[in-house]
Design a protein around this motif. Structure first.
Motif, short mmCIF file in Angstrom:
data_model
loop_
_atom_site.label_atom_id
_atom_site.label_comp_id
_atom_site.label_asym_id
_atom_site.label_seq_id
_atom_site.Cartn_x
_atom_site.Cartn_y
_atom_site.Cartn_z
N GLY A 96 7.61 -65.12 52.63
CA GLY A 96 6.89 -63.85 52.53
C GLY A 96 7.74 -62.65 52.88
O GLY A 96 8.93 -62.73 53.14
N LYS A 97 7.06 -61.51 52.89
CA LYS A 97 7.70 -60.22 53.18
C LYS A 97 8.11 -60.19 54.66
O LYS A 97 7.51 -60.86 55.49
N ASP A 98 9.16 -59.41 54.98
CA ASP A 98 9.65 -59.25 56.34
C ASP A 98 10.13 -60.56 56.94
O ASP A 98 10.20 -60.71 58.15
N PHE A 99 10.39 -61.50 56.06
CA PHE A 99 10.82 -62.77 56.60
C PHE A 99 12.29 -63.00 56.27
O PHE A 99 12.78 -62.63 55.21
N ASN A 100 12.96 -63.63 57.19
CA ASN A 100 14.37 -63.95 57.00
C ASN A 100 14.63 -65.35 57.49
O ASN A 100 14.09 -65.76 58.51
N TRP A 117 10.73 -63.21 61.74
CA TRP A 117 9.79 -62.28 61.11
C TRP A 117 10.04 -60.86 61.62
O TRP A 117 9.14 -60.07 61.74
N CYS A 118 11.27 -60.55 62.00
CA CYS A 118 11.58 -59.22 62.50
C CYS A 118 13.01 -58.92 62.08
O CYS A 118 13.78 -59.82 61.83
N LYS A 119 13.33 -57.61 62.02
CA LYS A 119 14.65 -57.23 61.54
C LYS A 119 15.73 -57.56 62.57
O LYS A 119 16.76 -58.13 62.24
N HIS A 120 15.46 -57.18 63.80
CA HIS A 120 16.48 -57.41 64.82
C HIS A 120 15.94 -58.29 65.93
O HIS A 120 15.23 -57.83 66.80
N SER A 121 16.28 -59.54 65.85
CA SER A 121 15.81 -60.47 66.85
C SER A 121 16.60 -60.28 68.13
O SER A 121 17.76 -59.92 68.11
N GLN A 122 15.92 -60.52 69.26
CA GLN A 122 16.60 -60.42 70.56
C GLN A 122 17.40 -61.69 70.85
O GLN A 122 18.12 -61.77 71.82
N VAL A 123 17.23 -62.68 69.98
CA VAL A 123 17.88 -63.96 70.22
C VAL A 123 19.29 -63.94 69.61
O VAL A 123 19.47 -63.46 68.50
N PHE A 124 20.26 -64.44 70.36
CA PHE A 124 21.61 -64.57 69.81
C PHE A 124 21.75 -65.93 69.15
O PHE A 124 21.76 -66.95 69.83
N PHE A 125 21.82 -65.93 67.83
CA PHE A 125 21.81 -67.19 67.09
C PHE A 125 23.01 -68.06 67.43
O PHE A 125 22.94 -69.27 67.42
N LYS A 126 24.12 -67.38 67.73
CA LYS A 126 25.32 -68.11 68.08
C LYS A 126 25.06 -68.98 69.32
O LYS A 126 25.50 -70.12 69.38
#
Ligand SMILES: [Zn+2]
Ligand SMILES: [Zn+2]
Length: 706
Positions: A174-178, A254-263
């Motif tokens: 859906g929209k706003d999803f990454n 579902w957000c542009k800038h996640s607070q989580v560091f994927f690394k």
């Protein structure tokens, strides 16, 4: 058997157990050699017969046929266990008591559950809060009665479900999803139980997400897959799955800038695999691969080794039959995010290097100041223009003071120009801006834009500024603006004085002796001199010298002033020194990059420091002859030197040759001088000239590009 029972038993046969530690060591030894089962962290349970443990586990976990015999398969909790792997407390009680043959299972219930957890056979999850899923639920309603009290889960009993269905219910397209690309651990051999350990690891660490559904949400835990909330809002989720011998990870957000560091998530994944390998002594290894974000996790086609992505720009995806950019796959997991201090820096730097020039250019235009093709929109050029124009003097009369103007009283256009200088200087001195210091700077700039917008109503400076201060930027922007700030030049006030009288000085002076002086002070290199003297006309030579000085620092300017005075240009000295502001900080730092490996040889510094003495005293003939005989100069060199008319001119040409030769030539030059008694003292003076690190640095900076 419990510890207390053992103690009683011991007593009855005359064995008093006093030291618990000793007992512990004994039991551990017996466990290791296989006589009984005992765990140090569950000391209250000593299992004498391994078969007992097998029976217990069978009650709960093993094949259906055992359970049918025991008549509990028709219970609804049992059906739950069979389909979702959920093990209720009621079911545990039933299973344990159902067996009538004096197994004592119920008595050891707590310990048995402890052992099962220890082996990841069962796990108690951290259930997602209902608030976190309400955003995903279309009806916005979750029946509270269906929220389970926390039960155990038996991962190996969880039923499998097609991933496409799961993905559909999460509406991940859906929209706003990454979604990130897939990180894949491609194992050479993956023991069947291994993934359950991985899953349990995540169940212990994160909340299990809830799979949204119109008929009430369910925990998103399936055979071979789990979805977990990486943040408390549930906007960032991690899907962990297994397909054949590959374990895959994908992050959904579902957000542009996640607070989580994927690394960090990936690093943790690798660390937990290492942990499981160690804990269960499983010797397995894997290769790290990646797969495009829209690829299906159970399709082994299109998985590429990460090392290949790092070395090649593009690759052909075997699943989609198209080229994918390696960067896209890598960036979705490993792109560096800006921290707050770097973000502050980028926002200020963009304001100062992009928006401020717009404001100041507008001001100069409205003042009727001619912005010529030479007036670039850099800080240096605009700042100098304001000083030359001299219409908006700062309230305290000074352009270069290191302090920021006072917010309440110093609010003229000139003051705002100074504020611009101030913030730029801050950015040059700090590569990160803390949250505390940005508060003050932000206010200073905001007021500048509010004042400017009053003057130029049509230019929406304030909203442009607000946009910059709320925009998000990436690591790449940080590097760009760091460079931009570095290349902005904050001019010294002597530059304005030279520019103000540029034409007059160009017409008046003659550079010959001035250059001699400046070379003696190591303020010009022989290359600078060649560059200046390649021009034929005197005015062109003057202009070339002034251009060089403008691009150097205050000390160069000071030596230039001294040289002018010595040549009798007192009125020019007067004009150039007028209103010169003291500088407390050297704002011009020379760029030494790329030069660090090279240092000016000592003999060149010695020659330059004696430049005036050499050219005004020696006669060149004997020296030139000697150097030719040593094959250090050629007949051509001699002819070039002799072509000059005056003796000093000939000597300058000789110096030009010497400054381009090596140390051997320098030594022979001194020998030639010594052979004549008149020059012996000069030769010693040159040879013994003290060279300081400042001399070297000064001369070296002449070679640096500005
Ligand atoms: Zn693909
Ligand atoms: Zn500072």
């Amino acid at each position: 058997m419990a510890y207390e029972d053992m103690k009683t038993l011991g007593k009855s046969v005359g064995l008093e157990i006093k030291d618990r530690n000793e007992m512990n060591l004994f039991l551990k030894y017996q466990h290791d050699i296989g006589n009984l089962i005992y765990f140090e962290d569950i000391p209250d349970l000593v299992i004498l017969q391994p078969q007992w443990l097998v029976d217990v586990l069978k009650c709960l976990v093993s094949a259906r046929k055992f359970q049918i015999r025991r008549n509990i398969v028709y219970n609804s909790d049992w059906k739950g266990l069979e389909t979702t792997g959920r093990l209720t407390e009621d079911l545990i009680t039933q299973a344990f008591t159902g067996e009538g043959d004096g197994t004592d299972f119920v008595k050891y219930r707590r310990h048995i559950l402890q052992i099962m957890q220890k082996f990841d056979i069962i796990v108690k999850p951290d259930i997602a809060e209902e608030e976190s899923v309400s955003s995903l639920d279309e009806n916005g309603e979750i029946d509270k009665s269906k929220m389970p009290t926390v039960h155990y889960y038996v991962p190996c009993l969880i039923k499998s479900k097609a991933i496409s269905n799961i993905v559909d219910s999460f509406k991940v397209d859906g929209k706003d999803f990454n979604r990130t690309s897939w990180m894949c651990m491609h194992f050479d051999f993956l023991p069947p139980a291994f993934f359950n350990h991985v899953l349990v690891n995540y169940i212990r660490r994160y909340q299990i997400s809830r799979e949204p559904s119109k008929h009430g949400s369910k925990l998103a835990l399936y055979r071979g897959m789990g979805v977990f909330n990486l943040d408390s809002s549930g906007r960032t989720k991690l899907a962990v799955c297994v397909s054949k011998h590959v374990i895959l990870f994908q992050i959904w957000k579902w957000c542009k800038h996640s607070q989580v560091f994927f690394k960090d998530i990936w690093e943790h994944a690798e660390a937990s695999i290492t942990g499981i390998k160690g804990r269960y002594k499983m010797n397995v290894s894997y290769t790290v691969k990646m797969k495009c974000c829209n690829g299906s996790y159970d399709n082994p086609d299109g998985m590429v080794e990460m090392t290949k992505l790092e070395s090649e720009e593009e690759y052909f995806c075997d699943e989609h039959a198209e080229l994918h950019k390696s960067k896209d796959l890598l960036n979705s997991w490993f792109r560096e995010e800006l921290n707050a201090e770097m973000l502050n820096y980028v926002r200020l730097a963009k304001t100062v290097t992009d928006l401020m020039p717009e404001v100041m250019g507008e001001q100069l235009k409205s003042d009727g100041f001619e912005i010529t093709a030479n007036t670039s929109m850099t800080f240096r050029s605009l700042f100098t223009s304001f000083q030359l124009q001299n219409k908006h003097k700062p309230t305290n009369g000074k352009w270069a003071s290191p302090m920021c103007p006072k917010e309440d009283t110093e609010i003229g256009v000139g003051d705002d120009v100074k504020r611009w200088r101030f913030v730029l200087n801050e950015l040059k001195n700090h590569s990160k801006i803390s949250d505390e210091s940005i508060v003050g700077l932000e206010k200073v700039l905001a007021n500048v834009f509010i004042r400017s917008e009053k003057l130029f109503e049509s230019c929406s400076f304030v909203s442009k500024y607000q946009k910059i201060m709320t925009d998000m930027f990436e690591a790449n922007d940080y590097d760009v603006y760091l460079q931009k700030v570095k290349h902005e030049i904050i001019p010294d006030t002597f530059e304005v004085n030279i520019r103000r009288h540029f034409q007059m000085i160009m017409q008046e002076i003659s550079v010959g002796k001035i250059l001699d002086q400046m070379m003696t002070h190591c303020m010009l290199s022989i290359e600078d001199r060649r560059h200046i003297e390649q021009h034929v006309k005197q005015t062109e030579q003057n202009q070339a010298l002034l251009d060089i000085i403008i691009n150097r620092n205050r000390s160069t300017f000071n030596v230039f002033i001294d040289a002018l005075r010595e040549s009798g240009y007192d009125d020019i000295v007067e004009l150039l020194s007028c209103d010169l502001e003291d500088i407390t900080v050297e704002t011009r730092t020379t760029e030494m990059e790329g030069l660090s490996a090279w240092t000016v040889p000592l003999h060149k510094v010695r020659l330059q420091k004696n430049y005036v003495d050499i050219i005004s005293n020696i006669k060149h003939e004997a020296v030139v002859d000697h150097l030719i005989s040593c094959q250090l100069l050629t007949i051509d060199d001699q002819q070039i030197i002799e072509a000059c008319a005056a003796q000093t001119e000939k000597n300058r040409k000789l110096m030009d040759r010497l400054l381009h030769c090596g140390e051997k030539c320098f030594m022979e030059f001194l020998n030639a001088l010594r052979s004549d008694d008149i020059y012996a003292d000069l030769a010693n003076q040159i040879g013994q000239t003290v060279v300081t690190s400042i001399d070297i640095a000064t001369l070296q900076s002449c070679y640096a590009k500005m």
